[in-house]
Design a protein around this motif. Structure first.
Motif, PDB file in Angstrom:
ATOM      1  N   ALA A   1       0.819  -1.220   0.000  1.00 47.52           N
ATOM      2  CA  ALA A   1       0.000   0.000   0.000  1.00 47.52           C
ATOM      3  C   ALA A   1       0.853   1.270   0.000  1.00 47.52           C
ATOM      4  CB  ALA A   1      -0.926  -0.005   1.218  1.00 47.52           C
ATOM      5  N   HIS A   2       0.281   2.312  -0.593  1.00 41.34           N
ATOM      6  CA  HIS A   2       0.857   3.666  -0.585  1.00 41.34           C
ATOM      7  C   HIS A   2       2.198   3.738  -1.302  1.00 41.34           C
ATOM      8  CE1 HIS A   2      -2.278   5.224   2.050  1.00 41.34           C
ATOM      9  NE2 HIS A   2      -2.161   4.086   2.718  1.00 41.34           N
ATOM     10  N   CYS A   3       2.333   3.047  -2.439  1.00 41.07           N
ATOM     11  CA  CYS A   3       3.532   3.137  -3.267  1.00 41.07           C
ATOM     12  C   CYS A   3       3.208   3.893  -4.543  1.00 41.07           C
ATOM     13  CB  CYS A   3       4.068   1.745  -3.611  1.00 41.07           C
ATOM     14  SG  CYS A   3       4.776   0.887  -2.199  1.00 41.07           S
ATOM     15  N   PHE A   4       4.229   4.511  -5.123  1.00 37.98           N
ATOM     16  CA  PHE A   4       4.097   5.248  -6.377  1.00 37.98           C
ATOM     17  C   PHE A   4       5.232   4.801  -7.290  1.00 37.98           C
ATOM     18  CE2 PHE A   4       5.206   8.809  -9.139  1.00 37.98           C
ATOM     19  CZ  PHE A   4       3.973   9.123  -9.686  1.00 37.98           C
ATOM     20  N   ILE A   5       4.889   4.431  -8.534  1.00 33.62           N
ATOM     21  CA  ILE A   5       5.890   3.972  -9.491  1.00 33.62           C
ATOM     22  C   ILE A   5       5.761   4.803 -10.763  1.00 33.62           C
ATOM     23  CG2 ILE A   5       6.770   2.012 -10.803  1.00 33.62           C
ATOM     24  CD1 ILE A   5       5.643   0.192  -8.582  1.00 33.62           C
TER      25      ILE A   5
ATOM     26  N   VAL B   1       8.089  -4.687  -2.668  1.00 36.94           N
ATOM     27  CA  VAL B   1       8.183  -3.255  -2.385  1.00 36.94           C
ATOM     28  C   VAL B   1       7.210  -2.980  -1.250  1.00 36.94           C
ATOM     29  CG1 VAL B   1       7.963  -0.921  -3.317  1.00 36.94           C
ATOM     30  CG2 VAL B   1       8.705  -2.785  -4.825  1.00 36.94           C
ATOM     31  N   LYS B   2       7.743  -2.681  -0.076  1.00 37.69           N
ATOM     32  CA  LYS B   2       6.901  -2.471   1.105  1.00 37.69           C
ATOM     33  C   LYS B   2       6.264  -1.075   1.076  1.00 37.69           C
ATOM     34  CE  LYS B   2       6.675  -5.432   3.837  1.00 37.69           C
ATOM     35  NZ  LYS B   2       5.711  -6.540   3.863  1.00 37.69           N
ATOM     36  N   CYS B   3       5.408  -0.819   2.042  1.00 38.75           N
ATOM     37  CA  CYS B   3       4.589   0.404   2.088  1.00 38.75           C
ATOM     38  C   CYS B   3       5.422   1.685   2.062  1.00 38.75           C
ATOM     39  CB  CYS B   3       3.736   0.409   3.355  1.00 38.75           C
ATOM     40  SG  CYS B   3       2.549  -0.936   3.443  1.00 38.75           S
ATOM     41  N   GLY B   4       4.868   2.693   1.387  1.00 38.10           N
ATOM     42  CA  GLY B   4       5.433   4.030   1.437  1.00 38.10           C
ATOM     43  C   GLY B   4       6.667   4.254   0.596  1.00 38.10           C
TER      44      GLY B   4
ATOM     45  N   ASP C   1      15.634  -8.931 -10.389  1.00 45.69           N
ATOM     46  CA  ASP C   1      14.831  -9.983  -9.766  1.00 45.69           C
ATOM     47  C   ASP C   1      15.201 -10.183  -8.293  1.00 45.69           C
ATOM     48  OD1 ASP C   1      13.834 -10.402 -12.319  1.00 45.69           O
ATOM     49  OD2 ASP C   1      15.003 -12.234 -12.661  1.00 45.69           O
ATOM     50  N   ASP C   2      14.206 -10.612  -7.503  1.00 46.95           N
ATOM     51  CA  ASP C   2      14.390 -11.060  -6.119  1.00 46.95           C
ATOM     52  C   ASP C   2      14.901  -9.978  -5.176  1.00 46.95           C
ATOM     53  OD1 ASP C   2      13.644 -13.833  -6.717  1.00 46.95           O
ATOM     54  OD2 ASP C   2      15.532 -13.868  -7.834  1.00 46.95           O
ATOM     55  N   VAL C   3      14.589  -8.741  -5.458  1.00 45.92           N
ATOM     56  CA  VAL C   3      15.000  -7.611  -4.608  1.00 45.92           C
ATOM     57  C   VAL C   3      13.933  -7.363  -3.549  1.00 45.92           C
ATOM     58  CG1 VAL C   3      15.315  -5.083  -4.617  1.00 45.92           C
ATOM     59  CG2 VAL C   3      16.474  -6.510  -6.323  1.00 45.92           C
ATOM     60  N   PHE C   4      14.380  -6.971  -2.353  1.00 46.62           N
ATOM     61  CA  PHE C   4      13.490  -6.543  -1.268  1.00 46.62           C
ATOM     62  C   PHE C   4      13.746  -5.067  -1.012  1.00 46.62           C
ATOM     63  CE2 PHE C   4      12.807  -5.418   3.136  1.00 46.62           C
ATOM     64  CZ  PHE C   4      11.510  -5.851   3.348  1.00 46.62           C
ATOM     65  N   ILE C   5      12.657  -4.269  -1.017  1.00 48.05           N
ATOM     66  CA  ILE C   5      12.739  -2.839  -0.709  1.00 48.05           C
ATOM     67  C   ILE C   5      11.859  -2.588   0.503  1.00 48.05           C
ATOM     68  CG2 ILE C   5      12.344  -0.494  -1.527  1.00 48.05           C
ATOM     69  CD1 ILE C   5      12.776  -1.598  -4.401  1.00 48.05           C
ATOM     70  N   GLY C   6      12.488  -2.232   1.614  1.00 50.22           N
ATOM     71  CA  GLY C   6      11.793  -2.064   2.884  1.00 50.22           C
ATOM     72  C   GLY C   6      10.909  -0.830   2.935  1.00 50.22           C
ATOM     73  N   PRO C   7      10.052  -0.770   3.957  1.00 48.37           N
ATOM     74  CA  PRO C   7       9.107   0.337   4.076  1.00 48.37           C
ATOM     75  C   PRO C   7       9.799   1.693   4.145  1.00 48.37           C
ATOM     76  CG  PRO C   7       9.122  -1.002   6.081  1.00 48.37           C
ATOM     77  CD  PRO C   7       9.972  -1.702   5.085  1.00 48.37           C
TER      78      PRO C   7
END
Length: 160
Positions: free
Chosen positions: A41-45, A57-60, A71-77
């Motif tokens: 939630a609350h993401c902009f691309i 891609v976590k919130c905000g 591939d396989d990347v984690f992007i924290g809040p």
């Protein structure tokens, strides 16, 4: 099957199968999102953004023009990406610098990534870090400015 929350604004036709897009997400028409991603939630691309497969891609989080996420990347809040080294109101560069997040990298909550950098394969950026230089593959960085603390190897639990 791709899941799009009814309160999301998804303008892009390039969304991979199995991707989940939650409420209050905006994805502009030119963005390309891979398979089996989770866009919280609350993401902009923005338009000139490419996101690989199995990316979280976590919130905000806002993903701005010029960002390439493998591939396989984690992007924290609330991680923050920038794409203009010298921003001025209503003055845009001819082309935004390309920022690359390589395969399997993790960006911690609240980290700030300056424009035109590369975060190497399977690197980890600690929460709240301010990344002002490229991060080599498998490096663990944190702090302001972010510094290499050590290199991760196959025995690290964080890589299993």
């Amino acid at each position: 099957m791709t899941m799009r929350h009814p309160l999301a604004d998804v303008q892009s036709p390039s969304i991979g199968e199995g991707t989940r897009i939650w409420q209050f997400v905006v994805i502009l028409a030119g963005a390309r999102i891979g398979r089996d991603c989770n866009i919280a939630a609350h993401c902009f691309i923005e338009n000139d953004v490419v996101v690989g497969d199995r990316v979280t891609v976590k919130c905000g989080v806002q993903l701005w023009d010029g960002l390439r996420v493998a591939d396989d990347v984690f992007i924290g809040p609330n991680a923050t990406f920038t794409n203009d080294r010298f921003p001025r109101s209503r003055q845009w560069p001819e082309r935004f610098p390309e920022t690359r997040i390589e395969r399997g990298a993790s960006i911690g909550a609240g980290a700030v990534i300056l424009p035109g950098l590369t975060i190497g394969e399977r690197a980890m950026v600690g929460a709240g870090a301010v990344v002002t230089r490229d991060v080599p593959a498998r490096a663990l960085v944190f702090g302001n400015p972010a510094r290499i603390v050590r290199y991760l190897d196959d025995d690290d639990a964080s890589l299993s």
